[in-house]
Design an enzyme around this catalytic site. Structure first.
Site, PDB file in Angstrom:
ATOM      1  N   TYR A   1      41.422  48.609  36.693  1.00  0.00           N
ATOM      2  CA  TYR A   1      41.402  48.226  38.104  1.00  0.00           C
ATOM      3  C   TYR A   1      42.797  48.126  38.731  1.00  0.00           C
ATOM      4  O   TYR A   1      42.900  47.999  39.946  1.00  0.00           O
ATOM      5  CB  TYR A   1      40.607  46.932  38.308  1.00  0.00           C
ATOM      6  CG  TYR A   1      39.110  47.208  38.304  1.00  0.00           C
ATOM      7  CD1 TYR A   1      38.507  47.892  39.372  1.00  0.00           C
ATOM      8  CD2 TYR A   1      38.310  46.842  37.239  1.00  0.00           C
ATOM      9  CE1 TYR A   1      37.149  48.177  39.373  1.00  0.00           C
ATOM     10  CE2 TYR A   1      36.940  47.117  37.233  1.00  0.00           C
ATOM     11  CZ  TYR A   1      36.369  47.786  38.305  1.00  0.00           C
ATOM     12  OH  TYR A   1      35.030  48.074  38.307  1.00  0.00           O
TER      13      TYR A   1
ATOM     14  N   LYS B   1      27.612  49.444  33.713  1.00  0.00           N
ATOM     15  CA  LYS B   1      28.171  48.129  33.407  1.00  0.00           C
ATOM     16  C   LYS B   1      27.200  47.338  32.531  1.00  0.00           C
ATOM     17  O   LYS B   1      26.018  47.724  32.396  1.00  0.00           O
ATOM     18  CB  LYS B   1      28.467  47.408  34.727  1.00  0.00           C
ATOM     19  CG  LYS B   1      29.543  48.099  35.588  1.00  0.00           C
ATOM     20  CD  LYS B   1      29.739  47.371  36.920  1.00  0.00           C
ATOM     21  CE  LYS B   1      30.803  48.037  37.785  1.00  0.00           C
ATOM     22  NZ  LYS B   1      30.981  47.356  39.098  1.00  0.00           N
TER      23      LYS B   1
ATOM     24  N   ASN C   1      26.463  45.135  40.088  1.00  0.00           N
ATOM     25  CA  ASN C   1      25.967  46.319  40.792  1.00  0.00           C
ATOM     26  C   ASN C   1      25.765  47.518  39.864  1.00  0.00           C
ATOM     27  O   ASN C   1      25.794  48.661  40.311  1.00  0.00           O
ATOM     28  CB  ASN C   1      26.876  46.649  41.977  1.00  0.00           C
ATOM     29  CG  ASN C   1      28.319  46.827  41.563  1.00  0.00           C
ATOM     30  OD1 ASN C   1      28.617  46.882  40.376  1.00  0.00           O
ATOM     31  ND2 ASN C   1      29.210  46.944  42.531  1.00  0.00           N
TER      32      ASN C   1
ATOM     33  N   HIS D   1      29.939  51.572  37.691  1.00  0.00           N
ATOM     34  CA  HIS D   1      31.233  51.896  38.303  1.00  0.00           C
ATOM     35  C   HIS D   1      31.265  53.402  38.522  1.00  0.00           C
ATOM     36  O   HIS D   1      30.807  54.162  37.675  1.00  0.00           O
ATOM     37  CB  HIS D   1      32.399  51.507  37.391  1.00  0.00           C
ATOM     38  CG  HIS D   1      33.675  52.183  37.818  1.00  0.00           C
ATOM     39  ND1 HIS D   1      34.429  51.727  38.868  1.00  0.00           N
ATOM     40  CD2 HIS D   1      34.283  53.330  37.385  1.00  0.00           C
ATOM     41  CE1 HIS D   1      35.464  52.536  39.052  1.00  0.00           C
ATOM     42  NE2 HIS D   1      35.398  53.516  38.163  1.00  0.00           N
TER      43      HIS D   1
HETATM   44  P1  ADP Z   1      33.339  49.966  43.851  1.00  0.00           P
HETATM   45  O1  ADP Z   1      32.867  49.594  42.465  1.00  0.00           O
HETATM   46  O2  ADP Z   1      32.174  50.219  44.780  1.00  0.00           O
HETATM   47  O3  ADP Z   1      34.354  51.065  43.873  1.00  0.00           O
HETATM   48  P2  ADP Z   1      35.525  48.088  44.329  1.00  0.00           P
HETATM   49  O4  ADP Z   1      36.433  49.033  43.629  1.00  0.00           O
HETATM   50  O5  ADP Z   1      35.934  47.628  45.672  1.00  0.00           O
HETATM   51  O6  ADP Z   1      34.035  48.665  44.461  1.00  0.00           O
HETATM   52  O7  ADP Z   1      35.306  46.780  43.433  1.00  0.00           O
HETATM   53  C1  ADP Z   1      35.119  46.896  42.041  1.00  0.00           C
HETATM   54  C2  ADP Z   1      34.009  45.988  41.576  1.00  0.00           C
HETATM   55  O8  ADP Z   1      34.377  44.622  41.776  1.00  0.00           O
HETATM   56  C3  ADP Z   1      32.675  46.118  42.327  1.00  0.00           C
HETATM   57  O9  ADP Z   1      31.879  47.189  41.871  1.00  0.00           O
HETATM   58  C4  ADP Z   1      32.031  44.774  42.067  1.00  0.00           C
HETATM   59  O10 ADP Z   1      31.426  44.723  40.783  1.00  0.00           O
HETATM   60  C5  ADP Z   1      33.239  43.826  42.051  1.00  0.00           C
HETATM   61  N1  ADP Z   1      33.487  43.166  43.357  1.00  0.00           N
HETATM   62  C6  ADP Z   1      33.970  43.728  44.487  1.00  0.00           C
HETATM   63  N2  ADP Z   1      34.145  42.807  45.472  1.00  0.00           N
HETATM   64  C7  ADP Z   1      33.771  41.618  44.941  1.00  0.00           C
HETATM   65  C8  ADP Z   1      33.697  40.271  45.444  1.00  0.00           C
HETATM   66  N3  ADP Z   1      34.072  39.960  46.683  1.00  0.00           N
HETATM   67  N4  ADP Z   1      33.258  39.288  44.626  1.00  0.00           N
HETATM   68  C9  ADP Z   1      32.891  39.580  43.369  1.00  0.00           C
HETATM   69  N5  ADP Z   1      32.926  40.812  42.836  1.00  0.00           N
HETATM   70  C10 ADP Z   1      33.347  41.831  43.602  1.00  0.00           C
HETATM   71 MG    MG Z   2      36.341  51.091  43.234  1.00  0.00          MG
END
Ligand code: ADP
Ligand code: MG
Length: 201
Positions: free
Chosen positions: A54, A14, A156, A159
């Site tokens: 997404y 990212k 974070n 992805h």
């Molecule tokens: P992952 O990336 O671990 O698969 P998710 O698909 O649940 O996680 O969420 C996608 C991305 O959205 C996360 O990597 C993070 O950057 C962001 N995100 C998730 N939950 C939140 C939240 N409550 N507030 C802000 N950003 C979030």
């Molecule tokens: Mg995810």
């Protein structure tokens, strides 16, 4: 069923990962475990592309909302939004800003259990609680509470596709077939061949 060693997954560094000069470090971790890089590009995604990414899974908004609310409850803190879908909508809007804020590195990695292995090395969604030793645990310190307080996405770094089905649809969204290269790595003989032979001269 295709052999496990042919499994592919999508990983995206990212914008914060690029800005933090962590491209090499992240690629190194995926590479060193034995996976093979079969597609790679640097791009600035559009908001529409991020939304498509997404919403490939119609359940994603609800799931991301539920995961966030559960994380708040585990900390003994009242979640700012109680409705998972509303929380998911907010996260999606924040993600569009996040992903379009600079270039990202999109990658397709291939190898045994690629989806699971990359998720394991990447670590849990929230850096505050993701495991030590994982990319999100070692290189960043963000939290749901801090990002929600500031109305932005959790930063974070990476992805990574969450399942084989998610990986298949995400790979086709980010790469055309001719951008993915079928080739052998010499190390695959040691990783996968039934007999390790041909080592001695
Ligand atoms: P992952 O990336 O671990 O698969 P998710 O698909 O649940 O996680 O969420 C996608 C991305 O959205 C996360 O990597 C993070 O950057 C962001 N995100 C998730 N939950 C939140 C939240 N409550 N507030 C802000 N950003 C979030
Ligand atoms: Mg995810």
């Amino acid at each position: 069923m295709a052999h496990h060693k042919k499994e592919r997954t999508l990983a995206i560094i990212k914008p914060d990962g690029v800005q933090r000069s962590l491209i090499g470090e992240i690629v190194k971790r995926y590479e060193k475990v034995g996976l093979k890089l079969v597609g790679l590009k640097i791009i600035v995604p559009t908001g529409a592309h991020v939304e498509k990414h997404y919403t490939l899974d119609p359940e994603w908004k609800k799931n991301v909302g539920e995961k966030t609310i559960a994380a708040y409850k585990k900390q003994g803190v009242k979640p700012p939004v109680e409705d998972p879908v509303e929380q998911g909508e907010n996260v999606l809007a924040a993600l569009k800003k996040y992903f379009t804020s600079g270039p990202v590195i999109a990658m397709v990695w291939e190898g045994a259990h690629a989806v699971e292995i990359i998720r394991k090395l990447t670590g849990g969604t929230e850096p505050r609680t993701s495991d030590v030793g994982s990319i999100r645990g070692d290189y960043v310190l963000d939290s749901y509470q801090m990002s929600d307080m500031d109305g932005r996405a959790v930063r974070n770094l990476v992805h990574a596709s969450g399942s084989i089905e998610e990986a298949d649809s995400e790979i086709s969204l980010w790469f055309s077939d001719d951008e993915l290269i079928d080739y052998k790595l010499v190390q695959e003989q040691i990783l996968y061949d039934v007999n390790i032979d041909g080592v001695f001269e």
